[in-house]
Design a protein around this motif. Sequence first.
Motif, PDB file in Angstrom:
ATOM      1  N   ALA A 164       0.835  -1.203   0.000  1.00 53.84           N
ATOM      2  CA  ALA A 164       0.000   0.000   0.000  1.00 53.84           C
ATOM      3  C   ALA A 164       0.872   1.255   0.000  1.00 53.84           C
ATOM      4  O   ALA A 164       0.585   2.227  -0.711  1.00 53.84           O
ATOM      5  N   LEU A 165       1.933   1.244   0.797  1.00 50.40           N
ATOM      6  CA  LEU A 165       2.860   2.382   0.810  1.00 50.40           C
ATOM      7  C   LEU A 165       3.514   2.567  -0.555  1.00 50.40           C
ATOM      8  O   LEU A 165       3.671   3.699  -1.029  1.00 50.40           O
ATOM      9  N   ALA A 166       3.894   1.455  -1.176  1.00 49.10           N
ATOM     10  CA  ALA A 166       4.533   1.534  -2.494  1.00 49.10           C
ATOM     11  C   ALA A 166       3.594   2.149  -3.520  1.00 49.10           C
ATOM     12  O   ALA A 166       3.999   2.982  -4.339  1.00 49.10           O
ATOM     13  N   VAL A 167       2.325   1.751  -3.476  1.00 51.00           N
ATOM     14  CA  VAL A 167       1.355   2.271  -4.433  1.00 51.00           C
ATOM     15  C   VAL A 167       1.125   3.761  -4.205  1.00 51.00           C
ATOM     16  O   VAL A 167       1.134   4.570  -5.144  1.00 51.00           O
ATOM     17  N   ILE A 168       0.931   4.166  -2.955  1.00 46.88           N
ATOM     18  CA  ILE A 168       0.620   5.567  -2.659  1.00 46.88           C
ATOM     19  C   ILE A 168       1.783   6.480  -3.028  1.00 46.88           C
ATOM     20  O   ILE A 168       1.595   7.533  -3.645  1.00 46.88           O
ATOM     21  N   THR A 169       2.994   6.097  -2.645  1.00 44.49           N
ATOM     22  CA  THR A 169       4.148   6.948  -2.965  1.00 44.49           C
ATOM     23  C   THR A 169       4.420   6.990  -4.462  1.00 44.49           C
ATOM     24  O   THR A 169       5.063   7.920  -4.959  1.00 44.49           O
ATOM     25  N   HIS A 170       3.917   5.995  -5.194  1.00 43.42           N
ATOM     26  CA  HIS A 170       4.088   5.964  -6.648  1.00 43.42           C
ATOM     27  C   HIS A 170       3.084   6.866  -7.362  1.00 43.42           C
ATOM     28  O   HIS A 170       3.217   7.142  -8.552  1.00 43.42           O
ATOM     29  N   LEU A 171       2.083   7.352  -6.623  1.00 42.99           N
ATOM     30  CA  LEU A 171       1.044   8.166  -7.242  1.00 42.99           C
ATOM     31  C   LEU A 171       1.542   9.552  -7.636  1.00 42.99           C
ATOM     32  O   LEU A 171       1.003  10.168  -8.554  1.00 42.99           O
ATOM     33  N   ASP A 172       2.550  10.067  -6.914  1.00 45.63           N
ATOM     34  CA  ASP A 172       3.061  11.401  -7.233  1.00 45.63           C
ATOM     35  C   ASP A 172       3.841  11.320  -8.544  1.00 45.63           C
ATOM     36  O   ASP A 172       4.813  10.579  -8.653  1.00 45.63           O
ATOM     37  N   LEU A 173       3.438  12.094  -9.522  1.00 45.52           N
ATOM     38  CA  LEU A 173       3.940  11.910 -10.876  1.00 45.52           C
ATOM     39  C   LEU A 173       5.317  12.508 -11.121  1.00 45.52           C
ATOM     40  O   LEU A 173       6.073  12.008 -11.950  1.00 45.52           O
ATOM     41  N   PHE A 174       5.655  13.588 -10.458  1.00 47.65           N
ATOM     42  CA  PHE A 174       6.859  14.313 -10.851  1.00 47.65           C
ATOM     43  C   PHE A 174       7.913  14.410  -9.759  1.00 47.65           C
ATOM     44  O   PHE A 174       9.067  14.667 -10.066  1.00 47.65           O
ATOM     45  N   GLU A 175       7.527  14.226  -8.517  1.00 42.86           N
ATOM     46  CA  GLU A 175       8.528  14.366  -7.460  1.00 42.86           C
ATOM     47  C   GLU A 175       8.023  13.711  -6.191  1.00 42.86           C
ATOM     48  O   GLU A 175       6.874  13.919  -5.792  1.00 42.86           O
ATOM     49  N   ARG A 176       8.858  12.924  -5.553  1.00 46.86           N
ATOM     50  CA  ARG A 176       8.470  12.289  -4.308  1.00 46.86           C
ATOM     51  C   ARG A 176       8.294  13.318  -3.195  1.00 46.86           C
ATOM     52  O   ARG A 176       8.982  14.335  -3.156  1.00 46.86           O
ATOM     53  N   GLU A 177       7.370  13.014  -2.277  1.00 45.75           N
ATOM     54  CA  GLU A 177       7.233  13.844  -1.089  1.00 45.75           C
ATOM     55  C   GLU A 177       8.443  13.622  -0.176  1.00 45.75           C
ATOM     56  O   GLU A 177       9.043  12.544  -0.185  1.00 45.75           O
ATOM     57  N   PRO A 178       8.823  14.617   0.623  1.00 47.13           N
ATOM     58  CA  PRO A 178       9.928  14.410   1.569  1.00 47.13           C
ATOM     59  C   PRO A 178       9.636  13.230   2.480  1.00 47.13           C
ATOM     60  O   PRO A 178       8.515  13.071   2.970  1.00 47.13           O
ATOM     61  N   LEU A 179      10.643  12.403   2.711  1.00 53.14           N
ATOM     62  CA  LEU A 179      10.455  11.208   3.529  1.00 53.14           C
ATOM     63  C   LEU A 179       9.952  11.564   4.926  1.00 53.14           C
ATOM     64  O   LEU A 179       9.090  10.874   5.474  1.00 53.14           O
ATOM     65  N   SER A 180      10.476  12.648   5.495  1.00 51.75           N
ATOM     66  CA  SER A 180      10.046  13.035   6.839  1.00 51.75           C
ATOM     67  C   SER A 180       8.565  13.376   6.866  1.00 51.75           C
ATOM     68  O   SER A 180       7.871  13.100   7.852  1.00 51.75           O
ATOM     69  N   PHE A 181       8.049  13.964   5.782  1.00 52.18           N
ATOM     70  CA  PHE A 181       6.629  14.285   5.719  1.00 52.18           C
ATOM     71  C   PHE A 181       5.788  13.015   5.582  1.00 52.18           C
ATOM     72  O   PHE A 181       4.696  12.927   6.155  1.00 52.18           O
ATOM     73  N   CYS A 182       6.271  12.059   4.822  1.00 46.45           N
ATOM     74  CA  CYS A 182       5.551  10.792   4.680  1.00 46.45           C
ATOM     75  C   CYS A 182       5.440  10.086   6.030  1.00 46.45           C
ATOM     76  O   CYS A 182       4.365   9.592   6.406  1.00 46.45           O
ATOM     77  N   VAL A 183       6.549  10.046   6.771  1.00 49.46           N
ATOM     78  CA  VAL A 183       6.542   9.409   8.089  1.00 49.46           C
ATOM     79  C   VAL A 183       5.609  10.162   9.030  1.00 49.46           C
ATOM     80  O   VAL A 183       4.815   9.558   9.769  1.00 49.46           O
ATOM     81  N   ALA A 184       5.685  11.501   9.005  1.00 47.65           N
ATOM     82  CA  ALA A 184       4.834  12.306   9.880  1.00 47.65           C
ATOM     83  C   ALA A 184       3.360  12.098   9.566  1.00 47.65           C
ATOM     84  O   ALA A 184       2.518  12.066  10.467  1.00 47.65           O
ATOM     85  N   ALA A 185       3.033  11.945   8.290  1.00 43.85           N
ATOM     86  CA  ALA A 185       1.636  11.730   7.896  1.00 43.85           C
ATOM     87  C   ALA A 185       1.123  10.391   8.414  1.00 43.85           C
ATOM     88  O   ALA A 185       0.018  10.297   8.967  1.00 43.85           O
ATOM     89  N   VAL A 186       1.919   9.324   8.240  1.00 45.38           N
ATOM     90  CA  VAL A 186       1.502   8.005   8.709  1.00 45.38           C
ATOM     91  C   VAL A 186       1.360   7.992  10.230  1.00 45.38           C
ATOM     92  O   VAL A 186       0.403   7.423  10.781  1.00 45.38           O
ATOM     93  N   LEU A 187       2.296   8.650  10.931  1.00 49.28           N
ATOM     94  CA  LEU A 187       2.224   8.703  12.395  1.00 49.28           C
ATOM     95  C   LEU A 187       1.003   9.466  12.873  1.00 49.28           C
ATOM     96  O   LEU A 187       0.374   9.089  13.868  1.00 49.28           O
ATOM     97  N   TRP A 188       0.665  10.554  12.192  1.00 50.17           N
ATOM     98  CA  TRP A 188      -0.545  11.292  12.587  1.00 50.17           C
ATOM     99  C   TRP A 188      -1.765  10.381  12.471  1.00 50.17           C
ATOM    100  O   TRP A 188      -2.588  10.324  13.376  1.00 50.17           O
ATOM    101  N   GLY A 189      -1.890   9.686  11.356  1.00 53.24           N
ATOM    102  CA  GLY A 189      -3.031   8.801  11.191  1.00 53.24           C
ATOM    103  C   GLY A 189      -3.055   7.677  12.203  1.00 53.24           C
ATOM    104  O   GLY A 189      -4.108   7.365  12.776  1.00 53.24           O
TER     105      GLY A 189
END
Length: 417
Positions: free
Chosen positions: A70-95
Amino acid sequence: MSVAPLTDRRGRRDAGGIVQPTRAAFWLYPIVLALGAASVVPNFVRLSSAAPSGALVLSVVINTLWLIPALAVITHLDLFEREPLSFCVAAVLWGGLVATGFALVANDNLLSYLAKLDPEFSTDWGASISAPIVEETLKLLGVVTLILINRRVFESVLDGFVIGALVGLGFQVVENILYGLNAAIQSGEIWTGGVVASFFVRAVVNGLWSHAAFTAMTGAGVAYVLVGVRRSPPVRVAAAIALYVVAWGLHFVNNSPLVEIVLRRTDWYLTIVQIVLNGLVVLAVASYVYRLAARQEFRRFARAVGDEPELLPLGELAALASNKTRKDAVEAARREHGRKAARARSRLQRAQLGYGVALSRSADPAHDPGVARWHRRIDRARAQVVAADAEPPPNAPAGRTQTRPEAPPGPEVPEVP
């Protein structure tokens, strides 16, 4: 041959990550995270202590096996540039901690209030009322908090979609583990079946992507308020509210007994209908929102490179519009000239993506060393493409002359004002 990967996170360094000491929201985030953990952790301890030995491990393993793809699919959705890793971790932790922790308390209180008003109504409809109100709001607040921490990360609607999906994913995984422990306690000696059945009901019947899809839509709405500058503020706010209402409505139907009432049955047929409605309908709506966000992202990219026909001819620009069109272009190169040509085409796409992102972010492209660096990468990659295309494929008959084909067709490039 796989699709050309996104540009790496180096392009995000100017925007920074989650560490923003000058922002009040940055200091608020760990406090709220601790408060959420203070609710989630005791529940884990209580349930795992009451559950049979091994129930926690089994529930965590099952949900982790689902979390990774699921993480692989979601991070693959951004077409032109990956989100910062720290933001991805912060988002998952918030949820997983904040939204889940506060929802455990708020849902109980709201259900208790509804039970006092009408016990029968609360039993049948309480979850469908409380869960969308409490959970969608708490998850959306995670996206808002991350925006307040670092607004520069949210450059497009697609950024809000991806970050929102990660918040929802964190929520769903932790909630599923808790429900798995509850199922193990209630199942007694057949606790393994209870854990598996709980995962099946919550993940498969209710949709593997349900919470991720809900918050992806609301996250896209919040991002649209920020970046949809071509529309008036009232229109942007109305769009964000509409997406929240859609997510709320889908969540309501997901939790409600509506399907059971309409069909007047509770057998296997009901389960199939729920899988279709709760899974495929939610996926279809979220996919539509994603396509709109991706189209907006591509238009932004196309505007940045619209005056660069030598570096990005129209055919190659069109091929960058989506993951599918990129893969099609790479596969076409492989069929015509072999794997070496496909790898060269992938490197060219990667350089073009980086160049377009650098252009869109640069205040002075003519003198920006970052833009110049990507320009040189395109030149090198194109030379490799030309050289690879000039070589006959490994299985070509001896003496056969290969000609370089035109760039593979792609979707029509939208007009760029």
